[in-house]
Design a protein around this motif. Sequence first.
Motif, PDB file in Angstrom:
ATOM      1  N   MET A  98      84.031 -58.545  63.773  1.00  0.00           N
ATOM      2  CA  MET A  98      85.460 -58.698  63.532  1.00  0.00           C
ATOM      3  C   MET A  98      86.299 -58.364  64.757  1.00  0.00           C
ATOM      4  SD  MET A  98      86.709 -57.323  59.898  1.00  0.00           S
ATOM      5  CE  MET A  98      85.250 -56.712  59.126  1.00  0.00           C
TER       6      MET A  98
ATOM      7  N   ASP B 139      90.003 -53.456  54.519  1.00  0.00           N
ATOM      8  CA  ASP B 139      89.721 -54.652  55.320  1.00  0.00           C
ATOM      9  C   ASP B 139      90.672 -54.745  56.499  1.00  0.00           C
ATOM     10  OD1 ASP B 139      87.625 -55.454  53.755  1.00  0.00           O
ATOM     11  OD2 ASP B 139      88.864 -56.684  52.428  1.00  0.00           O
ATOM     12  N   ALA B 140      91.931 -54.388  56.252  1.00  0.00           N
ATOM     13  CA  ALA B 140      92.919 -54.429  57.336  1.00  0.00           C
ATOM     14  C   ALA B 140      92.497 -53.483  58.458  1.00  0.00           C
ATOM     15  CB  ALA B 140      94.301 -54.052  56.798  1.00  0.00           C
ATOM     16  N   ALA B 141      92.000 -52.298  58.074  1.00  0.00           N
ATOM     17  CA  ALA B 141      91.574 -51.326  59.085  1.00  0.00           C
ATOM     18  C   ALA B 141      90.382 -51.859  59.871  1.00  0.00           C
ATOM     19  CB  ALA B 141      91.230 -50.005  58.418  1.00  0.00           C
ATOM     20  N   ARG B 142      89.449 -52.491  59.174  1.00  0.00           N
ATOM     21  CA  ARG B 142      88.285 -53.059  59.879  1.00  0.00           C
ATOM     22  C   ARG B 142      88.752 -54.130  60.853  1.00  0.00           C
ATOM     23  NH1 ARG B 142      85.684 -52.254  54.844  1.00  0.00           N
ATOM     24  NH2 ARG B 142      84.247 -50.502  55.100  1.00  0.00           N
ATOM     25  N   LEU B 143      89.710 -54.937  60.395  1.00  0.00           N
ATOM     26  CA  LEU B 143      90.243 -55.996  61.237  1.00  0.00           C
ATOM     27  C   LEU B 143      90.962 -55.403  62.449  1.00  0.00           C
ATOM     28  CD1 LEU B 143      90.053 -58.979  60.763  1.00  0.00           C
ATOM     29  CD2 LEU B 143      92.290 -58.943  59.696  1.00  0.00           C
ATOM     30  N   ASP B 144      91.563 -54.235  62.256  1.00  0.00           N
ATOM     31  CA  ASP B 144      92.232 -53.544  63.359  1.00  0.00           C
ATOM     32  C   ASP B 144      91.231 -52.880  64.294  1.00  0.00           C
ATOM     33  OD1 ASP B 144      94.765 -54.257  62.715  1.00  0.00           O
ATOM     34  OD2 ASP B 144      95.261 -52.423  61.648  1.00  0.00           O
ATOM     35  N   GLY B 145      89.950 -52.969  63.981  1.00  0.00           N
ATOM     36  CA  GLY B 145      88.935 -52.460  64.889  1.00  0.00           C
ATOM     37  C   GLY B 145      88.258 -51.172  64.450  1.00  0.00           C
ATOM     38  N   ALA B 146      88.544 -50.690  63.233  1.00  0.00           N
ATOM     39  CA  ALA B 146      87.926 -49.445  62.777  1.00  0.00           C
ATOM     40  C   ALA B 146      86.491 -49.706  62.317  1.00  0.00           C
ATOM     41  CB  ALA B 146      88.738 -48.860  61.629  1.00  0.00           C
ATOM     42  N   ASN B 147      85.590 -48.735  62.587  1.00  0.00           N
ATOM     43  CA  ASN B 147      84.239 -48.863  62.052  1.00  0.00           C
ATOM     44  C   ASN B 147      84.176 -48.213  60.666  1.00  0.00           C
ATOM     45  OD1 ASN B 147      84.049 -46.094  62.458  1.00  0.00           O
ATOM     46  ND2 ASN B 147      83.157 -46.360  64.504  1.00  0.00           N
TER      47      ASN B 147
ATOM     48  N   GLN C  22      92.671 -48.114  68.241  1.00  0.00           N
ATOM     49  CA  GLN C  22      91.297 -48.604  68.156  1.00  0.00           C
ATOM     50  C   GLN C  22      90.898 -49.324  69.448  1.00  0.00           C
ATOM     51  OE1 GLN C  22      89.347 -47.739  65.602  1.00  0.00           O
ATOM     52  NE2 GLN C  22      91.159 -46.662  64.851  1.00  0.00           N
TER      53      GLN C  22
ATOM     54  N   ARG D  15      98.875 -56.291  68.485  1.00  0.00           N
ATOM     55  CA  ARG D  15      97.615 -56.447  69.232  1.00  0.00           C
ATOM     56  C   ARG D  15      97.662 -57.621  70.191  1.00  0.00           C
ATOM     57  NH1 ARG D  15      93.642 -57.055  64.398  1.00  0.00           N
ATOM     58  NH2 ARG D  15      92.521 -58.315  65.872  1.00  0.00           N
TER      59      ARG D  15
ATOM     60  N   VAL E 129      93.446 -52.725  52.184  1.00  0.00           N
ATOM     61  CA  VAL E 129      93.809 -51.750  53.211  1.00  0.00           C
ATOM     62  C   VAL E 129      92.587 -51.448  54.079  1.00  0.00           C
ATOM     63  CG1 VAL E 129      94.601 -49.399  53.621  1.00  0.00           C
ATOM     64  CG2 VAL E 129      95.659 -50.755  51.834  1.00  0.00           C
TER      65      VAL E 129
ATOM     66  N   PHE F  58      98.010 -59.582  55.208  1.00  0.00           N
ATOM     67  CA  PHE F  58      97.522 -59.745  53.841  1.00  0.00           C
ATOM     68  C   PHE F  58      98.669 -60.013  52.885  1.00  0.00           C
ATOM     69  CE2 PHE F  58      93.094 -58.187  54.099  1.00  0.00           C
ATOM     70  CZ  PHE F  58      93.095 -57.780  55.411  1.00  0.00           C
TER      71      PHE F  58
ATOM     72  N   ALA G 150      98.870 -54.563  52.676  1.00  0.00           N
ATOM     73  CA  ALA G 150      97.782 -53.657  53.044  1.00  0.00           C
ATOM     74  C   ALA G 150      98.175 -52.686  54.151  1.00  0.00           C
ATOM     75  CB  ALA G 150      96.529 -54.448  53.452  1.00  0.00           C
TER      76      ALA G 150
ATOM     77  N   TYR H 228      98.891 -48.887  55.715  1.00  0.00           N
ATOM     78  CA  TYR H 228      98.222 -47.605  55.501  1.00  0.00           C
ATOM     79  C   TYR H 228      99.237 -46.639  54.897  1.00  0.00           C
ATOM     80  CZ  TYR H 228      95.278 -49.973  58.887  1.00  0.00           C
ATOM     81  OH  TYR H 228      94.517 -50.901  59.534  1.00  0.00           O
TER      82      TYR H 228
END
Lengths: 291, 376
Positions: B72, A185-193, B102, B150, A183, B81, B85, B87
């Motif tokens: 990324m 990793d998914a957020a990081r991939l979605d652009g979250a820092n 984002q 996206r 989850v 995934f 995964a 939220y």
Amino acid sequence: MFATKKKNRALREAGWGRTLVAGFIGLIYFSPVLWIVMTAFKTRQDALATPPKLFFEPTLDNFVRVFYRVTTDGDQLSTGMGLYFFNSIFIAGAGVLLAVVIGTLAAYGFSRYPLRGNDTYLFVILTTRMLPPIVVIVPIFLMFRVTGLSGGYIGIILLYAMFNLAFSVWMMKSFFDELSADVEDAARLDGANDLAVFFKICLPQLKAGLAATVVFALILTWNEFLFALLLTGSDTRTVPVAMARAMGGQLGVDWGLLAAIITLFLVPVFAVTYMLQNHLLRGVTFGTVKK
Amino acid sequence: MSSLKVTNLVKHFGDVRAVDGLSIDVQNGEFFALLGPSASGKTTSFRTICGIETPTSGTIELDGKDMTDAAMRDRDVAMVFQTFALYPHMTIRENLAYPLRQMKLASSEINSRIDETAELLRLSHTLDRKPGTASGGEQQRIAIGRALIRRPHLLLLDEPLTNLDAKLRHDTRAEFKRIHRERKITIVYATPDELEALTMGNRIGVLRDGRIVQTGTPDELYERPDNRYVAGMVGSPQMNLIPAKRGGTENRPTVVTDFGEFHEAPWNSPLADFAIGEELLFGIRPHEIVPKNGAATTAGPTIDCHVHLIEPIGDLVILDLVANGTRLKMVLPEEQAIAYSPGSSLTCGFDLATTHVFAKETGTVIRQPLPEKQKA
């Protein structure tokens, strides 16, 4: 989603017999608390009566006497108990808040960015809880004297935060470990820092865990007596210390007054636990049931 | 134009070589399947391509640009995934909106994209619920929606059907093909299931121990596997791989099995390079074996065998045969198979032109049937 599940689960309710037996056993355990609460509403005569009175005319006199005492001249004077209640709430609240904030950040670090020898550090943190606090009371007393922290708010708050830190690190780490790394990793991939991942993705999933940690830490801190006795001054005294002082008197122990203080003292913990109870149950059983 | 070009990608975790020299070249708009069993490096490859993991060595090019070390968010790659995964604390609408927020898109744009995506994936009725209340198929579609919304340049799907039941898998497979067609997006699809790979992939890369052993269209992999691994992986029931030896004389090689010696086949000339007695594998697809009734049809070798087991699979039946101690499988239509029961004897035959021979030691192919077009 939990509520609907509960309703759908067709568990057979226990019969009256079992309910009464369970209720009776519960009453035995609860009786000391009940005794204190009842005594708080009794007059001095009723409180000391033998055999003890189960039925009596309730009075709020004791509760008034918690906050005001009447001098021989007939003046009403504050007993300072209001301040002590504020102190207890402020000190326990600040100590727990500090411990949970630092503990949660540390736990996230331990869980997601393990150091070399991660488990060793965690073990070292746990060792701070392995000895009874009274063992370190002399060095801590001296430290507080030397640094001038003795008697003030900051000192006792820092001390309570330190005592709760080990507990909150361990507890929060186990909650973070349960979260799916996918989850994040998914957020990081979605652009979250990294900050967004922590505050927007991880923490909201751990409301229950946070609630459980807060309640346990709060109960420990709220009831603490020993360090409060030694390290608080007359302005920063907490309720357990004030309670001990209220016990003595020329006419022996004033049971009614003591019971009233205790009854008031129970209310905040009871209220917080009640407010968080849904989260609490989920927090305690978190990860034990496959979702 | 190539959309994703991975060259010699290596990713080690300590002593574990999860990806060990992976090279793939996926064209724009292609549906590329990465076929491999669990622990063959599919997930690690994906995680490295989208930037969650840093490669030990090798390069990753996206749309012609070297993106090996890019952040990324600059890669424009989305991934679904295996665990979905999602939220869990956000509603489905918020899940879909998250990547767009984002990107700092205007809320009107976000809303219109959510509506569009929800319609495409038939999620409109669920938007205000939490993912935990959605069914497995819906969760799958939310995960895809969050990736598609996206409008990424490249979509990676990591075993997206593994967590679904059989019927949903079938429906979702069709869904993927539809999305691919409608959105004209480049998709790389990892799966351990050869059927998924064969039915969906324009091309398939077969992965083993972190590297590609063969890349080709489904037909190429099925008809001309480069080695015994691919031969065993592609096709169901899998190809019969029968222990054999190189026999015959120096200039006139044959393949010797327990149930016969075969010569005068197309694989004769390369076979001459092998020593007499060298261990081989003789490969023949279960579909290529046919029963021979009477002596009327004489072409090709014959095998005398008896039926050991019968496994019906819908309108086809797999017959488990034993020929002189060697087990092999044959597939027959139900109406033909009805004539046989466990224990009954039969003679079957096959066309030598459809057979494969692999070196046992290395597994590489010695001979494979010619491509369809060259046969004509």
